[in-house]
Design a protein around this motif. Structure first.
Motif, PDB file in Angstrom:
ATOM      1  N   LYS A  98      56.702  57.208  63.544  1.00  0.00           N
ATOM      2  CA  LYS A  98      57.303  58.177  62.629  1.00  0.00           C
ATOM      3  C   LYS A  98      58.827  58.117  62.690  1.00  0.00           C
ATOM      4  CE  LYS A  98      53.528  61.558  62.595  1.00  0.00           C
ATOM      5  NZ  LYS A  98      53.133  62.958  62.922  1.00  0.00           N
ATOM      6  N   ILE A  99      59.355  57.989  63.908  1.00  0.00           N
ATOM      7  CA  ILE A  99      60.811  57.900  64.072  1.00  0.00           C
ATOM      8  C   ILE A  99      61.349  56.675  63.346  1.00  0.00           C
ATOM      9  CG2 ILE A  99      62.648  57.452  65.758  1.00  0.00           C
ATOM     10  CD1 ILE A  99      61.029  59.193  67.725  1.00  0.00           C
TER      11      ILE A  99
ATOM     12  N   GLU B 123      64.191  55.654  56.265  1.00  0.00           N
ATOM     13  CA  GLU B 123      64.469  56.514  55.119  1.00  0.00           C
ATOM     14  C   GLU B 123      65.906  57.020  55.145  1.00  0.00           C
ATOM     15  OE1 GLU B 123      63.658  58.668  51.569  1.00  0.00           O
ATOM     16  OE2 GLU B 123      62.848  56.879  52.580  1.00  0.00           O
ATOM     17  N   VAL B 124      66.400  57.380  56.331  1.00  0.00           N
ATOM     18  CA  VAL B 124      67.797  57.810  56.468  1.00  0.00           C
ATOM     19  C   VAL B 124      68.737  56.681  56.081  1.00  0.00           C
ATOM     20  CG1 VAL B 124      69.582  58.445  58.138  1.00  0.00           C
ATOM     21  CG2 VAL B 124      67.358  59.576  58.206  1.00  0.00           C
TER      22      VAL B 124
ATOM     23  N   SER C  82      60.000  55.195  60.807  1.00  0.00           N
ATOM     24  CA  SER C  82      59.904  55.454  59.370  1.00  0.00           C
ATOM     25  C   SER C  82      61.040  56.357  58.901  1.00  0.00           C
ATOM     26  CB  SER C  82      58.554  56.098  59.057  1.00  0.00           C
ATOM     27  OG  SER C  82      58.468  56.456  57.695  1.00  0.00           O
ATOM     28  N   TYR C  83      61.333  57.414  59.674  1.00  0.00           N
ATOM     29  CA  TYR C  83      62.422  58.322  59.315  1.00  0.00           C
ATOM     30  C   TYR C  83      63.770  57.613  59.349  1.00  0.00           C
ATOM     31  CZ  TYR C  83      59.032  62.121  59.872  1.00  0.00           C
ATOM     32  OH  TYR C  83      57.946  62.945  59.742  1.00  0.00           O
ATOM     33  N   GLU C  84      63.966  56.754  60.348  1.00  0.00           N
ATOM     34  CA  GLU C  84      65.228  56.020  60.451  1.00  0.00           C
ATOM     35  C   GLU C  84      65.433  55.116  59.239  1.00  0.00           C
ATOM     36  OE1 GLU C  84      64.823  54.056  64.182  1.00  0.00           O
ATOM     37  OE2 GLU C  84      65.758  55.699  65.327  1.00  0.00           O
TER      38      GLU C  84
END
Length: 305
Positions: free
Chosen positions: A266-267, A273-274, A269-271
């Protein structure tokens, strides 16, 4: 994790008179790779030793640990020697023959692949197939040499990458592994890594006898150490269970590690997206784009009046 220094003799300490390697002896209580493998196995187990050679490890498994050993070996002469210590030894090519043709439905407590996987073109396929021969609570023990050892990096910086008759650059090695790629090999084959040990050897004790004299070369070796956590690691010793194993399915450690793995995904994936949003934001901040967007925004407002 226990890491101690040794030397190249801890890996292969005896060469037979005809030049064949893998005929050696070892102390079960020593810090060498073969001793660590034996201790991970334990006593009174049924073992499938893949690449058993002339039975150097089989002798200890059978004689000191009281294990029942079945071996697989490609070389007929070495296989014949191993039969002294194994209940049965099958002469077979691991990459071309169906193991089920001679192992049938037999299941083992432990499967050992010591200094074997680096000799195969497709070691992952072997690991996947070996799961069929493990008992419900059975596990894999393997040892894999480290290609990122400081002695090899030092040699490469000096323009040298010379294969040898033994050791880290054994001329029969087909695959080369770092810690990351060794762990990925095991995990991608469907195993959960329960234990990782590192057998450490100082550069000057390896087959390369790396011992810089000049101040420049000493600084170079220091730089290698400063960037590489496995600079002294000669071999990785890994104990792993198949993912459907009854032991790990009831293990709190496995559950927590699986939760950590999912959080890490998840991290990541979030990175990503950021990073995408920052890239879009930076694009919008460009003077021309900003003016263009301001113009479109003004036109949109006028259309809604």
């Amino acid at each position: 994790m226990n890491e101690k220094s040794g030397n190249i003799q801890d890996v292969r300490n005896k060469v037979s008179s005809d030049g064949a390697l893998y005929d050696y002896s070892f102390d079960l209580e020593s810090d060498r790779s073969a001793s660590r493998v034996a201790r991970l196995i334990g006593k009174n187990k049924t073992i499938l030793e893949v690449g058993c050679g002339p039975g150097s490890q089989s002798k200890v498994f059978q004689g000191l640990l009281g294990c029942d050993v079945v071996g697989i070996e490609i070389d007929p002469a070495r296989a014949e020697k191993a039969r002294t210590y194994c209940r049965e030894v099958h002469v077979a090519n691991l990459e071309t023959e169906d193991l089920g043709a001679f192992l049938k439905e037999e299941k083992f407590d432990v499967i050992v692949c010591a200094d074997v996987l680096e000799h195969l073109r497709k070691p992952g396929e072997l690991l996947i197939g070996l799961k069929n021969f493990l008992k419900p609570d059975g596990y894999l023990v393997t040892s894999i040499p480290n290609i990122t050892h400081a002695s090899i990096v030092y040699e490469m910086i000096h323009g040298r990458f010379e294969y040898k008759t033994e050791g880290l650059l054994d001329s029969t090695h087909i695959k080369l592994f770092s810690c990351t790629s060794a762990l990925s090999l095991i995990e991608d084959a469907g195993y959960w890594i329960a234990e990782l040990q590192k057998v450490c050897t100082l550069p000057r004790h390896t087959e390369f006898k790396t011992d810089p004299i000049s101040s420049e070369d000493k600084k170079l070796l220091d730089a290698i150490y400063s960037r590489n956590p496995d600079a002294n690691t000669y071999q990785f010793i890994i104990k792993a269970y198949p993912l459907n194993n009854s032991v790990i399915n009831n293990s709190d450690t496995f559950t927590m590690r699986e939760e950590i793995r999912q959080l890490q995904e998840k991290i990541t994936s979030y990175e990503s997206e950021v990073q995408r949003l920052n890239s879009a934001l930076n694009w919008c901040r460009k003077p021309f784009i900003a003016r263009l967007m301001k113009k479109f925004s003004s036109q949109a407002r006028s259309m809604t009046k």
